[in-house]
Design a protein around this motif. Sequence first.
Motif, PDB file in Angstrom:
ATOM      1  N   THR B  31      23.952  30.750  16.530  1.00  0.00           N
ATOM      2  CA  THR B  31      24.182  32.076  17.094  1.00  0.00           C
ATOM      3  C   THR B  31      25.245  31.979  18.173  1.00  0.00           C
ATOM      4  O   THR B  31      25.085  31.237  19.139  1.00  0.00           O
ATOM      5  CB  THR B  31      22.882  32.640  17.693  1.00  0.00           C
ATOM      6  OG1 THR B  31      21.839  32.586  16.712  1.00  0.00           O
ATOM      7  CG2 THR B  31      23.090  34.077  18.121  1.00  0.00           C
ATOM      8  N   TYR B  33      29.257  34.032  19.605  1.00  0.00           N
ATOM      9  CA  TYR B  33      30.251  35.090  19.473  1.00  0.00           C
ATOM     10  C   TYR B  33      31.649  34.480  19.517  1.00  0.00           C
ATOM     11  O   TYR B  33      31.885  33.461  20.179  1.00  0.00           O
ATOM     12  CB  TYR B  33      30.119  36.102  20.617  1.00  0.00           C
ATOM     13  CG  TYR B  33      29.129  37.206  20.339  1.00  0.00           C
ATOM     14  CD1 TYR B  33      27.760  36.983  20.492  1.00  0.00           C
ATOM     15  CD2 TYR B  33      29.551  38.451  19.917  1.00  0.00           C
ATOM     16  CE1 TYR B  33      26.852  37.991  20.234  1.00  0.00           C
ATOM     17  CE2 TYR B  33      28.648  39.470  19.662  1.00  0.00           C
ATOM     18  CZ  TYR B  33      27.298  39.227  19.821  1.00  0.00           C
ATOM     19  OH  TYR B  33      26.401  40.232  19.556  1.00  0.00           O
ATOM     20  N   ARG B  51      33.165  39.165  17.677  1.00  0.00           N
ATOM     21  CA  ARG B  51      32.467  39.095  16.404  1.00  0.00           C
ATOM     22  C   ARG B  51      31.283  38.163  16.568  1.00  0.00           C
ATOM     23  O   ARG B  51      31.441  37.051  17.080  1.00  0.00           O
ATOM     24  CB  ARG B  51      33.424  38.576  15.316  1.00  0.00           C
ATOM     25  CG  ARG B  51      32.800  38.283  13.982  1.00  0.00           C
ATOM     26  CD  ARG B  51      32.328  39.549  13.298  1.00  0.00           C
ATOM     27  NE  ARG B  51      33.468  40.378  12.895  1.00  0.00           N
ATOM     28  CZ  ARG B  51      33.441  41.693  12.938  1.00  0.00           C
ATOM     29  NH1 ARG B  51      32.381  42.325  13.365  1.00  0.00           N
ATOM     30  NH2 ARG B  51      34.481  42.384  12.546  1.00  0.00           N
ATOM     31  N   ASN B  52      30.074  38.584  16.142  1.00  0.00           N
ATOM     32  CA  ASN B  52      28.939  37.676  16.257  1.00  0.00           C
ATOM     33  C   ASN B  52      28.799  36.857  14.987  1.00  0.00           C
ATOM     34  O   ASN B  52      29.313  37.227  13.925  1.00  0.00           O
ATOM     35  CB  ASN B  52      27.656  38.425  16.635  1.00  0.00           C
ATOM     36  CG  ASN B  52      27.051  39.170  15.466  1.00  0.00           C
ATOM     37  OD1 ASN B  52      26.823  38.583  14.399  1.00  0.00           O
ATOM     38  ND2 ASN B  52      26.775  40.434  15.642  1.00  0.00           N
ATOM     39  N   SER B  53      28.090  35.771  15.103  1.00  0.00           N
ATOM     40  CA  SER B  53      28.031  34.782  14.018  1.00  0.00           C
ATOM     41  C   SER B  53      27.297  35.293  12.791  1.00  0.00           C
ATOM     42  O   SER B  53      27.365  34.683  11.729  1.00  0.00           O
ATOM     43  CB  SER B  53      27.368  33.499  14.524  1.00  0.00           C
ATOM     44  OG  SER B  53      26.113  33.781  15.125  1.00  0.00           O
ATOM     45  N   PHE B  54      26.593  36.410  12.924  1.00  0.00           N
ATOM     46  CA  PHE B  54      25.858  36.939  11.778  1.00  0.00           C
ATOM     47  C   PHE B  54      26.636  38.003  11.019  1.00  0.00           C
ATOM     48  O   PHE B  54      26.166  38.509  10.002  1.00  0.00           O
ATOM     49  CB  PHE B  54      24.521  37.527  12.238  1.00  0.00           C
ATOM     50  CG  PHE B  54      23.623  36.486  12.844  1.00  0.00           C
ATOM     51  CD1 PHE B  54      23.315  36.505  14.184  1.00  0.00           C
ATOM     52  CD2 PHE B  54      23.099  35.464  12.065  1.00  0.00           C
ATOM     53  CE1 PHE B  54      22.496  35.535  14.746  1.00  0.00           C
ATOM     54  CE2 PHE B  54      22.273  34.492  12.612  1.00  0.00           C
ATOM     55  CZ  PHE B  54      21.975  34.528  13.957  1.00  0.00           C
ATOM     56  N   ASP B  55      27.789  38.334  11.515  1.00  0.00           N
ATOM     57  CA  ASP B  55      28.558  39.414  10.917  1.00  0.00           C
ATOM     58  C   ASP B  55      29.871  38.876  10.389  1.00  0.00           C
ATOM     59  O   ASP B  55      30.818  38.685  11.142  1.00  0.00           O
ATOM     60  CB  ASP B  55      28.807  40.502  11.968  1.00  0.00           C
ATOM     61  CG  ASP B  55      29.571  41.679  11.377  1.00  0.00           C
ATOM     62  OD1 ASP B  55      29.863  42.603  12.146  1.00  0.00           O
ATOM     63  OD2 ASP B  55      29.865  41.668  10.165  1.00  0.00           O
ATOM     64  N   GLU B  56      29.920  38.621   9.093  1.00  0.00           N
ATOM     65  CA  GLU B  56      31.129  38.054   8.518  1.00  0.00           C
ATOM     66  C   GLU B  56      32.044  39.099   7.917  1.00  0.00           C
ATOM     67  O   GLU B  56      32.987  38.773   7.216  1.00  0.00           O
ATOM     68  CB  GLU B  56      30.767  37.010   7.464  1.00  0.00           C
ATOM     69  CG  GLU B  56      30.218  35.722   8.056  1.00  0.00           C
ATOM     70  CD  GLU B  56      30.190  34.589   7.042  1.00  0.00           C
ATOM     71  OE1 GLU B  56      29.084  34.205   6.624  1.00  0.00           O
ATOM     72  OE2 GLU B  56      31.269  34.101   6.673  1.00  0.00           O
ATOM     73  N   GLN B  57      31.769  40.343   8.194  1.00  0.00           N
ATOM     74  CA  GLN B  57      32.659  41.381   7.673  1.00  0.00           C
ATOM     75  C   GLN B  57      34.008  41.294   8.343  1.00  0.00           C
ATOM     76  O   GLN B  57      34.107  41.081   9.543  1.00  0.00           O
ATOM     77  CB  GLN B  57      32.065  42.764   7.953  1.00  0.00           C
ATOM     78  CG  GLN B  57      30.961  43.151   7.005  1.00  0.00           C
ATOM     79  CD  GLN B  57      30.612  44.619   7.119  1.00  0.00           C
ATOM     80  OE1 GLN B  57      31.086  45.310   8.011  1.00  0.00           O
ATOM     81  NE2 GLN B  57      29.794  45.101   6.205  1.00  0.00           N
ATOM     82  N   GLU B  59      37.399  42.777   9.897  1.00  0.00           N
ATOM     83  CA  GLU B  59      37.608  43.954  10.736  1.00  0.00           C
ATOM     84  C   GLU B  59      39.075  44.317  10.725  1.00  0.00           C
ATOM     85  O   GLU B  59      39.942  43.448  10.748  1.00  0.00           O
ATOM     86  CB  GLU B  59      37.167  43.641  12.164  1.00  0.00           C
ATOM     87  CG  GLU B  59      37.474  44.736  13.169  1.00  0.00           C
ATOM     88  CD  GLU B  59      36.220  45.364  13.719  1.00  0.00           C
ATOM     89  OE1 GLU B  59      35.129  44.927  13.352  1.00  0.00           O
ATOM     90  OE2 GLU B  59      36.360  46.297  14.527  1.00  0.00           O
TER      91      GLU B  59
END
Lengths: 114, 116
Positions: B31, B33, B51-57, B59
């Motif tokens: 976890t 950023y 961007r946080n580590s759980f959100d690979e979208q 941008e």
Amino acid sequence: NAGVTQTPKFQVLKTGQSMTLQCAQDMNHEYMSWYRQDPGMGLRLIHYSVGAGITDQGEVPNGYNVSRSTTEDFPLRLLSAAPSQTSVYFCASSYAGGPGNEQFFGPGTRLTVL
Amino acid sequence: AQKVTQAQTEISVVEKEDVTLDCVYETRDTTYYLFWYKQPPSGELVFLIRRNSFDEQNEISGRYSWNFQKSTSSFNFTITASQVVDSAVYFCALRLYGGSQGNLIFGKGTKLSVKP
């Protein structure tokens, strides 16, 4: 909101002199930090604080002293300036509670030690 | 140990070219950023994105886009149709949870020069 303010903006010291770089924030942030920026080195952490009365060392703490008596202020003291401390110094602050909180940076202090 | 590597020290492009700034990070934490900051010639640090580590979208914001890939530990930044005003030093940074890890770990920066 003034955000994060730093004074002075520029300073020239002679080797061996002492001085204090001032940093203040009006956002009630718990975290405050000092970084130094040297050419080709990015920003490196000197000292940080997680709240009033609590400070700790970062990556490059030697030659620097800090204290945090209030939430708003986090001064950085150079005890006996050396040419190696010629750098640009940035103060930053953020809310605690997680690394996603944006760190707000001051405008920087450009220090030259002769 | 935590580390951020920006292998490109300097990049020079001509206006309207697309340019990608690379950022590779190292951490054992699951976890964290990632951030990008811009430092224009005036010297201040301007926050661009987190961007946080759980959100690979990926941008996209105007001409800026970011590609986060955990599989390669990379968080690359692309400027489309670059402009002279994009000339700056760009820093990628990592921030972990708690204590000293609450502070930013910066890469050494990439200096981008956009020529007219």
